[in-house]
Design a protein around this motif. Structure first.
Motif, PDB file in Angstrom:
ATOM      1  N   UNK A 263       0.834  -1.424   0.005  1.00 12.33           N
ATOM      2  CA  UNK A 263       0.038  -0.044  -0.144  1.00 12.33           C
ATOM      3  C   UNK A 263       0.716   1.240  -0.069  1.00 12.33           C
ATOM      4  N   UNK A 264       1.747   1.403   0.739  1.00 14.91           N
ATOM      5  CA  UNK A 264       2.703   2.503   0.702  1.00 14.91           C
ATOM      6  C   UNK A 264       3.546   2.755  -0.427  1.00 14.91           C
ATOM      7  N   UNK A 265       3.800   1.656  -1.372  1.00 13.41           N
ATOM      8  CA  UNK A 265       4.391   1.630  -2.612  1.00 13.41           C
ATOM      9  C   UNK A 265       3.483   2.183  -3.515  1.00 13.41           C
ATOM     10  N   UNK A 266       2.184   1.737  -3.414  1.00 14.92           N
ATOM     11  CA  UNK A 266       1.328   2.064  -4.398  1.00 14.92           C
ATOM     12  C   UNK A 266       0.755   3.549  -4.055  1.00 14.92           C
ATOM     13  N   UNK A 267       0.540   4.204  -3.026  1.00 11.96           N
ATOM     14  CA  UNK A 267       0.423   5.429  -2.725  1.00 11.96           C
ATOM     15  C   UNK A 267       1.558   6.154  -3.368  1.00 11.96           C
ATOM     16  N   UNK A 268       2.987   5.876  -3.181  1.00  6.17           N
ATOM     17  CA  UNK A 268       4.057   6.658  -3.906  1.00  6.17           C
ATOM     18  C   UNK A 268       3.794   6.486  -5.456  1.00  6.17           C
ATOM     19  N   UNK A 269       3.399   5.497  -5.806  1.00  8.87           N
ATOM     20  CA  UNK A 269       3.183   5.408  -7.390  1.00  8.87           C
ATOM     21  C   UNK A 269       2.075   6.460  -7.712  1.00  8.87           C
ATOM     22  N   UNK A 270       1.171   6.620  -7.030  1.00 10.08           N
ATOM     23  CA  UNK A 270       0.082   7.481  -7.381  1.00 10.08           C
ATOM     24  C   UNK A 270       0.476   8.984  -7.421  1.00 10.08           C
ATOM     25  N   UNK A 271       1.127   9.194  -6.093  1.00  8.98           N
ATOM     26  CA  UNK A 271       1.657  10.613  -6.206  1.00  8.98           C
ATOM     27  C   UNK A 271       2.804  10.863  -7.164  1.00  8.98           C
ATOM     28  N   UNK A 272       3.722  10.010  -7.107  1.00  6.25           N
ATOM     29  CA  UNK A 272       4.943  10.258  -8.485  1.00  6.25           C
ATOM     30  C   UNK A 272       4.385  10.388  -9.765  1.00  6.25           C
ATOM     31  N   UNK A 273       3.237   9.531 -10.227  1.00  8.50           N
ATOM     32  CA  UNK A 273       3.026   9.457 -11.569  1.00  8.50           C
ATOM     33  C   UNK A 273       2.016  10.907 -11.702  1.00  8.50           C
ATOM     34  N   UNK A 274       1.342  11.077 -10.794  1.00  4.42           N
ATOM     35  CA  UNK A 274       0.505  12.101 -10.697  1.00  4.42           C
ATOM     36  C   UNK A 274       1.434  13.639 -10.786  1.00  4.42           C
ATOM     37  N   UNK A 275       2.470  13.695 -10.052  1.00  2.00           N
ATOM     38  CA  UNK A 275       3.437  14.730  -9.979  1.00  2.00           C
ATOM     39  C   UNK A 275       4.160  14.927 -11.358  1.00  2.00           C
ATOM     40  N   UNK A 276       4.605  13.716 -12.117  1.00  2.00           N
ATOM     41  CA  UNK A 276       5.164  13.993 -13.182  1.00  2.00           C
ATOM     42  C   UNK A 276       4.161  14.392 -14.371  1.00  2.00           C
ATOM     43  N   UNK A 277       2.940  13.763 -14.470  1.00  3.43           N
ATOM     44  CA  UNK A 277       1.768  14.118 -15.264  1.00  3.43           C
ATOM     45  C   UNK A 277       1.566  15.880 -15.390  1.00  3.43           C
ATOM     46  N   UNK A 278       1.689  16.164 -13.980  1.00  5.08           N
ATOM     47  CA  UNK A 278       1.394  17.752 -14.023  1.00  5.08           C
ATOM     48  C   UNK A 278       2.623  18.692 -13.845  1.00  5.08           C
ATOM     49  N   UNK A 279       3.915  17.983 -14.042  1.00  2.00           N
ATOM     50  CA  UNK A 279       4.907  18.896 -14.270  1.00  2.00           C
ATOM     51  C   UNK A 279       5.663  19.213 -12.832  1.00  2.00           C
TER      52      UNK A 279
END
Length: 366
Positions: free
Chosen positions: A328-344
């Motif tokens: 779950x911790x890794x998955x939450x990091x995935x959501x935040x990281x991908x979202x951060x990349x998407x929004x620059x």
């Protein structure tokens, strides 16, 4: 394995059909960043439910120990009553989630999308099960076995998938009895006259009976009254709670600080400006314009992350709690990281680098 997880291939198949029908009609049904946020939030709720299965199922089991009746799963009458009971409980959960701030914060992510398509059906508040399960506990007390309830609740959820589309119009006599896409479009509107209407899951009869029905008559603007303005699923999931914390902090009296969490979304103390409930018809949708390279990265890595998540769901029963929490911790990091990349965001690539480095260990542990 539960019915929702087993239905994942069907969800994507029907989304493909909706996309194709939209293309044939010359309509753009999906926007990539929005679909990413929708699928990620849906996966987040599923991961949370899997991690917290002991808490969520334990509450039902605890009440079931004091049941009034011993109900047989082989009874057709029992299944009929249970399906009606689940839908009735869902109506009141859903209505309460629009009228109490704490419950609304858990439910609001489902309404944040400014699009309306089958991908929105999968967009869910990760913490919503903590609220919804409370409304089903009377069914345990009556005596419906946990497995029987889980199946009925899953069927209720599966029905609601198909009503999240703009490509199906009104359905004649069915509009009087069942929740239809037309009814549910109204529910997802932030137009003033449509707010907090049409809460039913399968039957629209509850809304007609309890005064929350509204027909679809004017052009709909989708989303929440205060738009979240992000495609980062991690930010979107917790933004409603952050807003409540800020409102409670600004409340002048201790009693008002408590009431902020329990009152309807439009309520505010007399000294604090109330949240707007004015009509927002026709407002522009939030957009981001990532480069092709960024869009391709988020699409490919996002799909791979969801594939690993599906693998986790199938293997979760054999994983100890620490293993589920680590995923779950890794998955939450995935959501935040991908979202951060998407929004620059400048921090996005750093988060992605760390969680991708750990990814092989995560997959090996499943």
């Amino acid at each position: 394995m539960d019915l929702i997880t087993l239905s994942i291939p069907l969800f994507f198949l029907l989304m493909g059909v909706e996309w194709l029908c939209g293309r044939l009609q010359g309509r753009r049904v999906f926007r990539g960043p929005d679909v990413f946020a929708n699928l990620s939030l849906g996966a987040a709720q599923t991961v949370f439910t899997t991690v917290a299965v002991g808490l969520l199922a334990g509450a039902y089991l605890a009440v079931f120990q004091y049941r009034l009746l011993d109900i047989s799963p082989s009874s057709a009458l029992a299944w009929t009553v249970l399906m009606l009971g689940v839908d009735f409980a869902y109506y009141w959960f859903h209505r309460a989630s629009h009228r109490m701030n704490l419950a609304w914060a858990a439910h609001a992510p489902h309404h944040q999308s400014e699009d309306y398509n089958l991908a929105v059906a999968l967009r869910q508040g990760p913490l919503q099960p903590l609220v919804s399960r409370l409304f089903y506990l009377p069914l345990a007390w009556i005596g419906f076995p946990p497995a029987m309830f889980a199946t009925a609740a899953a069927l209720n959820t599966l029905y609601q998938f198909w009503v999240h589309t703009e490509l199906i119009g009104k359905l004649g006599p069915l509009e009087w009895v069942l929740v239809t896409p037309s009814h549910h479009r109204v529910h997802h509107a932030c137009n003033g006259r449509y707010l907090d209407k049409n809460h039913g899951g399968i039957l629209i009869l509850w809304d007609r009976l309890f005064g929350t029905f509204e027909p679809e008559e004017e052009r709909i603007t989708y989303g929440t009254v205060k738009p979240v303005r992000t495609f980062n699923p991690l930010v979107a999931a917790f933004a409603p709670f952050g807003e409540l914390v800020e409102r409670a902090r600004n409340a002048p009296r201790a009693w008002d600080k408590l009431k902020v969490w329990l009152m309807p979304p439009e309520w505010s103390p007399p000294e604090v400006a109330a949240a707007s409930t004015e009509a927002v018809a026709g407002r522009p949708r939030f957009e981001v314009s990532p480069s092709r390279r960024v869009a391709l990265y988020v699409a490919v890595v996002g799909v791979l992350t969801l594939a690993v998540t599906v693998l986790f769901l199938f293997r979760s029963r054999t994983l100890p709690l620490p293993g589920r929490l680590a995923f779950a911790g890794w998955f939450l990091a995935s959501l935040g990281g991908l979202g951060g990349v998407l929004e620059g965001k400048r921090w996005g690539p750093a988060v992605e680098a760390v969680r991708l480095a750990v990814a092989p260990l995560v997959v090996a542990a499943l």
